[in-house]
Design a protein around this motif. Structure first.
Motif, short mmCIF file in Angstrom:
data_model
loop_
_atom_site.label_atom_id
_atom_site.label_comp_id
_atom_site.label_asym_id
_atom_site.label_seq_id
_atom_site.Cartn_x
_atom_site.Cartn_y
_atom_site.Cartn_z
N THR A 129 0.83 -1.22 0.00
CA THR A 129 0.00 0.00 0.00
C THR A 129 0.86 1.26 0.00
O THR A 129 1.86 1.33 0.71
N LEU A 130 0.42 2.21 -0.80
CA LEU A 130 0.94 3.58 -0.71
C LEU A 130 -0.22 4.51 -0.42
O LEU A 130 -1.32 4.31 -0.95
N THR A 131 0.03 5.51 0.41
CA THR A 131 -1.02 6.49 0.73
C THR A 131 -0.59 7.89 0.28
O THR A 131 0.60 8.18 0.18
N ASP A 132 -1.56 8.71 -0.02
CA ASP A 132 -1.33 10.16 -0.06
C ASP A 132 -2.57 10.80 0.55
O ASP A 132 -3.59 10.97 -0.11
N ILE A 178 -0.74 4.81 -6.06
CA ILE A 178 -1.16 5.21 -4.71
C ILE A 178 -2.60 4.77 -4.53
O ILE A 178 -3.53 5.33 -5.11
N GLY A 226 2.08 12.15 -4.78
CA GLY A 226 3.18 11.17 -4.81
C GLY A 226 4.54 11.78 -5.06
O GLY A 226 5.52 11.06 -5.30
N TYR A 283 8.25 10.41 -3.75
CA TYR A 283 8.03 9.18 -2.98
C TYR A 283 9.21 8.20 -3.05
O TYR A 283 9.41 7.44 -2.12
N LEU A 296 10.45 6.59 0.33
CA LEU A 296 10.43 5.14 0.55
C LEU A 296 11.82 4.62 0.90
O LEU A 296 11.98 3.74 1.75
N ILE A 347 2.54 0.90 6.81
CA ILE A 347 2.03 2.25 6.63
C ILE A 347 0.63 2.34 7.25
O ILE A 347 -0.14 1.40 7.18
N LEU A 354 3.93 -1.56 3.54
CA LEU A 354 4.31 -0.38 2.75
C LEU A 354 4.94 -0.79 1.42
O LEU A 354 5.81 -1.65 1.39
#
Ligand code: ZN
Ligand code: ZN
Length: 279
Positions: free
Chosen positions: A2-5, A40, A247, A250, A254, A265, A278
């Motif tokens: 997972t990636l978040t913004d 994301i 993003g 990133y 990372l 995350i 993450l």
């Protein structure tokens, strides 16, 4: 993976940027598309509380009086409508911590269906660390500015108002553009770390600092390591004020997160936090 913004804004900081122009499906789609392009999966908005009339129940600072034009419920309603229309977006708010106004701050968020509330410190007393019109450095020595900033950050963490603590060392925003404090930076971080350790919140790693004069991630590697050592979950955001910034930076974020041993995350739904892998 997972990636978040989560800490993003649908409009620029210009007080004239109106909801009519920016809180539109067409504008939101640009953010959604950019997030998808950058893998994301968790995108959310966190408009500044001081753009909304309701913020004046908390504080009547001149900057807020100039900006508090829109209705908070119109923003909430807009995001909920977009979600109903099928866009995978979360509802957040960037809420300034104002010492002594905790109950007013609480009533702004308690009545509304936010997925998360991001707490930020931009001011020490009525002076801003990141706004030239109300510059904190004009009235105080650098060590005092840094000390007061991190003491206020400690109070913000301890307030229990927030799910995420935004850009934790924002005070460095100007880089060489403001005099550096004499004391080691760690002595300032130590003013806040116990309150951070005790608080049930995530620490934001923000790539916004890369776009500012300081040209560094928030927080610094040292402060990030201290937060990781005391077991804080990590939130990742760009603080985008336009779709192209979703993003942003990133890869660097990372890499830094991996180097300090972060592999999870924080993800939020209706103010409940969980952690995902993450990546
Ligand atoms: Zn902020
Ligand atoms: Zn922001």
């Amino acid at each position: 993976m997972t990636l978040t913004d989560y800490h993003t804004h649908l409009r620029p900081d210009d007080p004239d940027a109106s909801p009519k122009e920016f809180f539109t499906e067409r504008n939101l789609v640009r953010y959604v598309e950019r997030a998808a392009e950058r893998d994301i999966g968790e995108l959310g908005f966190a408009e500044h509380v001081y753009r909304f009339q309701e913020s004046l129940t908390v504080w009547r600072h001149p900057l807020w009086l100039e900006n508090a034009v829109d209705r908070l419920d119109d923003y909430v309603e807009f995001i909920l409508q977009m979600r109903e229309a099928g866009y995978p977006v979360k509802l957040g708010l960037e809420l300034d911590f104002v010492p002594g106004r905790e109950s007013e701050l609480r009533s702004i968020v308690e009545e509304r269906p936010f997925d998360y509330v991001i707490g930020s410190v931009h001011f020490i007393a009525d002076r801003a660390v990141d706004h030239e019109d109300y510059d904190a450095w004009r009235l105080a020595e650098p060590d005092q500015v840094w000390r007061e900033y991190f003491s206020t950050l400690a109070s913000a963490a301890a307030s229990g108002l927030f799910d995420v603590l935004a850009h934790p060392d924002l005070v460095k925003v100007w880089g060489a553009g403001r005099p550096a404090p004499d004391s080691k930076l760690r002595t300032f971080y130590e003013l806040a770390i116990d309150a951070i350790a005790a608080a049930d919140l995530a620490i934001e790693v923000s790539t916004a600092g890369l776009r500012k004069p300081v040209a560094e991630l928030y927080p610094s590697r040292e402060l990030l390591s201290m937060c990781v050592e005391v077991g804080k979950p990590i939130s990742l955001s760009s603080d985008a004020h336009e779709p192209d910034q979703i993003g942003y930076g990133y890869d660097q974020a990372l890499e830094t997160l991996r180097e300090v041993g972060v592999d999870q995350i924080a993800v939020f739904d209706r103010r409940k936090r969980r952690e995902e892998e993450l990546g």
